[in-house]
Design a protein around this motif. Structure first.
Motif: not given
Length: 514
Positions: A261, A263, A302
């Motif tokens: 990920c 984010s 996300e």
């Protein structure tokens, strides 16, 4: 004017009290002439004139906190009254100056405005009462007793407003939040603090509305400061997985989700916890932190997207939802299809660069795709290296890094199943803008130029569509300036590059010089 009166006037004029009055007036004039931007100079002037007046008053044995005697002449009483009045004014200014100096050295700008307002009000009120008592001999006790009744009446009429004022004092001194903090109230209201004053606190909500909350309400209700001790914020996402694999494998897969990920913060490390286990589902909680509260929605979106992609790539099934959750159904026959993971045609359909292709052309590319694997830690491509093949991630996590020094590489993003790279080399002969390294065991589908060239030869106009899509892709990456790789990102330049590449014979993988 007779001689006696003239002599008395001259004696008053020659009195040292006159010089104290003139000194006090001069202090007021000088202080008012100093520009406001020279705050320190104004403070020095305040203190300097007050100390000078105090020394002269003590030398003449004038007591400012005593009323004038009855034996004083009219002129003497006026002079002494003027001296006392100016002394009390300068004392008030000196006290305010001391508070300002304290706030400057303590570096507490948040409390400065509040303390200044409170101290100024108290000091001026005391100065006013002192002048009435010691200069004009007004019975202040009687005045206070009379005004006390009025104060009670006024307090009853303004109790809500006074409640907000005193709550503002408590909130500002306690500092449960400051301007710019994101807070959540006990009733669920949340937002960023954009303004505070004596009456209310204003919040900018996620819907971009400004809510004004009375300070008395904030003092009574619970306040959670999501911006303290720093701007990072913790989030938890719960997902239910069908128990078709062991819990250890599922936990490791969810760690891979968090690893891929872009984010979320990787420090402190995200965590995965098994919440419950039964015959229907394994409930998993993913805990992670984001850099600021504004990134909550993007990070959650996300994470859910990556859960689906990684689950699809490994054949893991999400449990049937009880209500409104994202899940892959577990109907007969569906489990077998899901366990196969992503197929080449599914991945090609999701790539914007190939959206200009027909279904038949996409199927032709899918049949030509080959499978490649990389070990954990293996370098897939160096920065500036030109890849003549498109690589589509089927399983695993790849990190993108930039920098010339191997020990000082800067991470710019991570790739998960469904992401791709190498399209600029395949279509336009442009080297990779970053290094690519496998963070986990990685499997990719590879489509080389030899497989793609017949499509452009049969349909040359497709090159223009590909150039437009690729131009948007290069602009979105916002990566340029790499040594030896100064390629324009315009549609025209990329179109010429595509035509040049596919007029040449297929070539082998080469590295950028240097």
């Amino acid at each position: 004017m007779n001689l006696a009166s003239r002599g008395s006037f001259m004696s008053w004029w020659n009195s040292p009290l006159v010089y104290i009055v003139l000194l006090g007036l001069a202090g007021i004039v000088v202080w008012s002439l100093i520009p406001r931007r020279f705050a320190n100079a104004k403070l020095v002037v305040q203190l300097g004139f007050f100390l000078a007046m105090s020394a002269m008053v003590l030398d003449l044995r004038v007591v400012p906190y005593e009323t004038a005697g009855d034996n004083e002449t009219t002129g003497g009483a006026i002079l002494i009254g003027s001296v006392k009045l100016l002394w009390w004014v300068h004392l008030a200014w000196a006290l305010i100056g001391f508070v300002r100096i304290y706030l400057v050295f303590e570096r507490k700008p948040r409390e400065a405005r509040l303390l200044q307002d409170v101290v100024v009000g108290v000091v001026y009120a005391g100065m006013f009462l002192s002048i009435l008592a010691f200069v004009f001999a007004v019975p202040v006790g009687t005045l206070i007793a009379t005004s006390g009744v009025f104060a009670v009446i006024l307090g009853l009429a303004l109790q809500n407003t006074l409640g907000d004022v005193f709550s503002a004092i408590a909130l500002n001194l306690g500092r449960p939040y400051v301007l710019g903090n994101w807070i959540i109230l006990g009733d669920g209201t949340e937002g960023r603090v954009v303004e505070t004053n004596w009456r209310s606190t204003q919040l900018l909500t996620p819907t971009h509305n400004v809510v004004a909350l009375p300070n008395s309400l904030l003092a009574k209700i619970g306040v959670t400061n999501l911006s303290g001790p720093d701007e990072s914020h913790g989030l938890a996402v719960t997902v239910k997985v069908a128990p078709t694999k062991t819990p250890a494998i599922i936990v490791e897969l969810m760690r891979t989700v968090l690893l891929s990920c872009n984010s979320i913060l990787q420090e402190p490390s995200p965590s995965v916890t098994i919440r419950s286990l039964d015959a229907a589902a394994i409930e998993i909680e993913l805990f992670f932190r984001v850099a600021s509260i504004d990134q909550r929605s993007a990070a959650r979106n996300e994470i859910f997207d990556l859960i689906y992609r990684h689950s699809k790539s490994t054949g893991m099934l999400l449990a049937e939802p009880f209500s409104g959750s994202i899940a892959m159904t577990n109907r007969p026959g569906h489990e077998t299809a899901a366990s196969q993971g992503f197929t080449p045609i599914e991945l090609i359909n999701s790539i914007p660069v190939f959206s200009a292709l027909t279904d038949t052309e996409q199927e032709s590319l899918a049949k030509a795709a080959s499978v490649r694997t990389y070990h954990k830690g293996e370098i897939i491509a160096q920065q500036g290296e030109m890849l003549p093949s498109l690589m589509i991630v089927r399983r695993g996590v790849i990190v993108r890094q930039i920098g010339e020094d191997h020990d000082q590489l800067q991470e710019i993003g991570r790739l998960a199943p469904g992401d791709f790279f190498g399209e600029t080399g395949l279509l336009a002969g442009i080297g990779e803008m970053s290094s690519l390294r496998a963070m986990t065991p990685v499997t990719v589908y590879e489509i080389d130029q030899e497989s793609f060239a017949p499509l452009l030869h049969d349909r040359p106009e497709m090159a223009e569509d590909l150039a437009a899509i690729l131009s948007m892709r290069v602009s979105a990456l916002n990566e340029s300036g790499i040594a030896g790789q100064h390629h324009a990102g315009s549609k025209f330049a990329l179109l010429k590059a595509i035509q040049t590449v596919f007029r040449a014979a297929p070539f082998k993988r080469v590295r950028a010089p240097g």
